[in-house]
Design a protein around this motif. Sequence first.
Motif, PDB file in Angstrom:
ATOM      1  N   MET A   1      -7.499   2.726   3.416  1.00  0.00           N
ATOM      2  CA  MET A   1      -6.267   3.074   4.107  1.00  0.00           C
ATOM      3  C   MET A   1      -5.812   4.460   3.634  1.00  0.00           C
ATOM      4  N   LYS A   2      -5.547   5.330   4.580  1.00  0.00           N
ATOM      5  CA  LYS A   2      -5.096   6.684   4.264  1.00  0.00           C
ATOM      6  C   LYS A   2      -3.624   6.648   3.847  1.00  0.00           C
ATOM      7  N   SER A   3      -3.342   7.272   2.699  1.00  0.00           N
ATOM      8  CA  SER A   3      -1.957   7.343   2.233  1.00  0.00           C
ATOM      9  C   SER A   3      -1.724   8.703   1.580  1.00  0.00           C
ATOM     10  N   VAL A  47      -6.907  -4.516  -6.875  1.00  0.00           N
ATOM     11  CA  VAL A  47      -5.590  -3.924  -6.632  1.00  0.00           C
ATOM     12  C   VAL A  47      -5.713  -2.410  -6.745  1.00  0.00           C
ATOM     13  N   ASN A  48      -5.307  -1.706  -5.698  1.00  0.00           N
ATOM     14  CA  ASN A  48      -5.319  -0.247  -5.690  1.00  0.00           C
ATOM     15  C   ASN A  48      -3.970   0.228  -6.239  1.00  0.00           C
ATOM     16  N   LEU A  49      -3.953   0.630  -7.502  1.00  0.00           N
ATOM     17  CA  LEU A  49      -2.707   1.009  -8.157  1.00  0.00           C
ATOM     18  C   LEU A  49      -2.105   2.278  -7.559  1.00  0.00           C
ATOM     19  N   GLU A  50      -2.933   3.196  -7.089  1.00  0.00           N
ATOM     20  CA  GLU A  50      -2.426   4.418  -6.445  1.00  0.00           C
ATOM     21  C   GLU A  50      -1.691   4.067  -5.156  1.00  0.00           C
ATOM     22  N   LEU A  51      -2.263   3.144  -4.378  1.00  0.00           N
ATOM     23  CA  LEU A  51      -1.632   2.701  -3.129  1.00  0.00           C
ATOM     24  C   LEU A  51      -0.281   2.046  -3.431  1.00  0.00           C
ATOM     25  N   LYS A  53       1.626   2.619  -6.092  1.00  0.00           N
ATOM     26  CA  LYS A  53       2.531   3.651  -6.595  1.00  0.00           C
ATOM     27  C   LYS A  53       3.182   4.408  -5.439  1.00  0.00           C
ATOM     28  N   VAL A  54       2.367   4.881  -4.505  1.00  0.00           N
ATOM     29  CA  VAL A  54       2.881   5.666  -3.385  1.00  0.00           C
ATOM     30  C   VAL A  54       3.656   4.764  -2.415  1.00  0.00           C
ATOM     31  N   GLY A  55       3.194   3.540  -2.230  1.00  0.00           N
ATOM     32  CA  GLY A  55       3.898   2.595  -1.361  1.00  0.00           C
ATOM     33  C   GLY A  55       5.302   2.310  -1.861  1.00  0.00           C
ATOM     34  N   ALA A  56       5.421   2.135  -3.173  1.00  0.00           N
ATOM     35  CA  ALA A  56       6.745   1.887  -3.759  1.00  0.00           C
ATOM     36  C   ALA A  56       7.651   3.094  -3.569  1.00  0.00           C
ATOM     37  N   LEU A  57       7.115   4.278  -3.771  1.00  0.00           N
ATOM     38  CA  LEU A  57       7.926   5.488  -3.606  1.00  0.00           C
ATOM     39  C   LEU A  57       8.430   5.639  -2.174  1.00  0.00           C
ATOM     40  N   LEU A  58       7.622   5.218  -1.203  1.00  0.00           N
ATOM     41  CA  LEU A  58       7.958   5.468   0.207  1.00  0.00           C
ATOM     42  C   LEU A  58       8.465   4.245   0.971  1.00  0.00           C
ATOM     43  N   HIS A  59       8.603   3.088   0.323  1.00  0.00           N
ATOM     44  CA  HIS A  59       8.961   1.885   1.079  1.00  0.00           C
ATOM     45  C   HIS A  59      10.315   2.007   1.771  1.00  0.00           C
ATOM     46  N   ASP A  60      11.235   2.807   1.233  1.00  0.00           N
ATOM     47  CA  ASP A  60      12.557   3.004   1.848  1.00  0.00           C
ATOM     48  C   ASP A  60      12.715   4.397   2.459  1.00  0.00           C
ATOM     49  N   LEU A  61      11.610   5.056   2.745  1.00  0.00           N
ATOM     50  CA  LEU A  61      11.642   6.403   3.331  1.00  0.00           C
ATOM     51  C   LEU A  61      12.519   6.458   4.576  1.00  0.00           C
ATOM     52  N   GLY A  62      12.474   5.408   5.378  1.00  0.00           N
ATOM     53  CA  GLY A  62      13.234   5.375   6.627  1.00  0.00           C
ATOM     54  C   GLY A  62      14.736   5.429   6.448  1.00  0.00           C
ATOM     55  N   PRO A 125       4.763 -10.043   5.297  1.00  0.00           N
ATOM     56  CA  PRO A 125       3.748  -9.443   4.415  1.00  0.00           C
ATOM     57  C   PRO A 125       2.401 -10.148   4.563  1.00  0.00           C
ATOM     58  N   ASP A 126       1.353  -9.348   4.794  1.00  0.00           N
ATOM     59  CA  ASP A 126       0.046  -9.948   5.091  1.00  0.00           C
ATOM     60  C   ASP A 126      -1.092  -9.367   4.254  1.00  0.00           C
ATOM     61  N   SER A 127      -0.761  -8.555   3.250  1.00  0.00           N
ATOM     62  CA  SER A 127      -1.802  -8.040   2.360  1.00  0.00           C
ATOM     63  C   SER A 127      -1.292  -8.141   0.926  1.00  0.00           C
ATOM     64  N   LEU A 128      -2.214  -8.162  -0.014  1.00  0.00           N
ATOM     65  CA  LEU A 128      -1.826  -8.284  -1.412  1.00  0.00           C
ATOM     66  C   LEU A 128      -0.894  -7.149  -1.825  1.00  0.00           C
ATOM     67  N   HIS A 129      -1.169  -5.931  -1.368  1.00  0.00           N
ATOM     68  CA  HIS A 129      -0.365  -4.784  -1.795  1.00  0.00           C
ATOM     69  C   HIS A 129       1.079  -4.873  -1.306  1.00  0.00           C
ATOM     70  N   ILE A 130       1.292  -5.270  -0.069  1.00  0.00           N
ATOM     71  CA  ILE A 130       2.679  -5.354   0.430  1.00  0.00           C
ATOM     72  C   ILE A 130       3.386  -6.558  -0.190  1.00  0.00           C
ATOM     73  N   LYS A 131       2.651  -7.594  -0.522  1.00  0.00           N
ATOM     74  CA  LYS A 131       3.262  -8.743  -1.203  1.00  0.00           C
ATOM     75  C   LYS A 131       3.757  -8.327  -2.594  1.00  0.00           C
ATOM     76  N   ILE A 132       2.955  -7.543  -3.295  1.00  0.00           N
ATOM     77  CA  ILE A 132       3.374  -7.039  -4.613  1.00  0.00           C
ATOM     78  C   ILE A 132       4.605  -6.148  -4.457  1.00  0.00           C
TER      79      ILE A 132
END
Length: 199
Positions: A1-3, A47-51, A53-62, A125-132
């Motif tokens: 997944m591109k991030s 678990v992709n820790l980089e994904l 990290k960046v997901g947490a930073l941007l989860h409330d971007l909207g 939530p349907d993937s391990l990363h979004i569940k975390i």
Amino acid sequence: MKSPSEEEALKLLEKYNVSKGVIKHSIEVKERALIIGKQIKGAGHDVNLELLKVGALLHDLGRGVYDWDNGFDPKDDYHEMETYNVLKKEGYEEFGEMLQKHALGGLTKEETKILGYPESRDLVPDSLHIKILCIADKIRPKQGIITLKDKLEDYRTAKRMWVRYFSKKEGLFEDTCERVTKLWKELVSLGMRDPPISA
């Protein structure tokens, strides 16, 4: 997944005028997500820790697209979808699709319709990363929310904060508690400590 990279993520938060308070919260979610991610990775899961990290930073971007200083009504806050829209525009559609599923314990397509979302979408939530990320977003140590019991009590006692959700659909409060419980238990079964962080 591109991030985006972490550096690009921080630039996006600035570009879309995300408030300092939301950025601080996102950095705290990043720290908790990495703790949980490392626990689950240590138990042998991919678990992709980089994904994370960046997901947490941007989860409330909207949240940055709303004008909070000039009378924006929080009941019209659909920041999960706005996060997706912004990331799609920036070339990260699949990543945005994942991040839009972090609210509450997830929302079904029917629930997004009842709640007045601009589009009816399945936001469970349907993937391990979004569940975390979803669980990391629910833990608030500074507010005393560290365990599952703490979070469910927060939903019960801070209903005023959650009223835009819970008042619009009969049973959504109970469904949310059930979904968060299920997510929490699933992550524990994968190696997350319970509680995942200490006070």
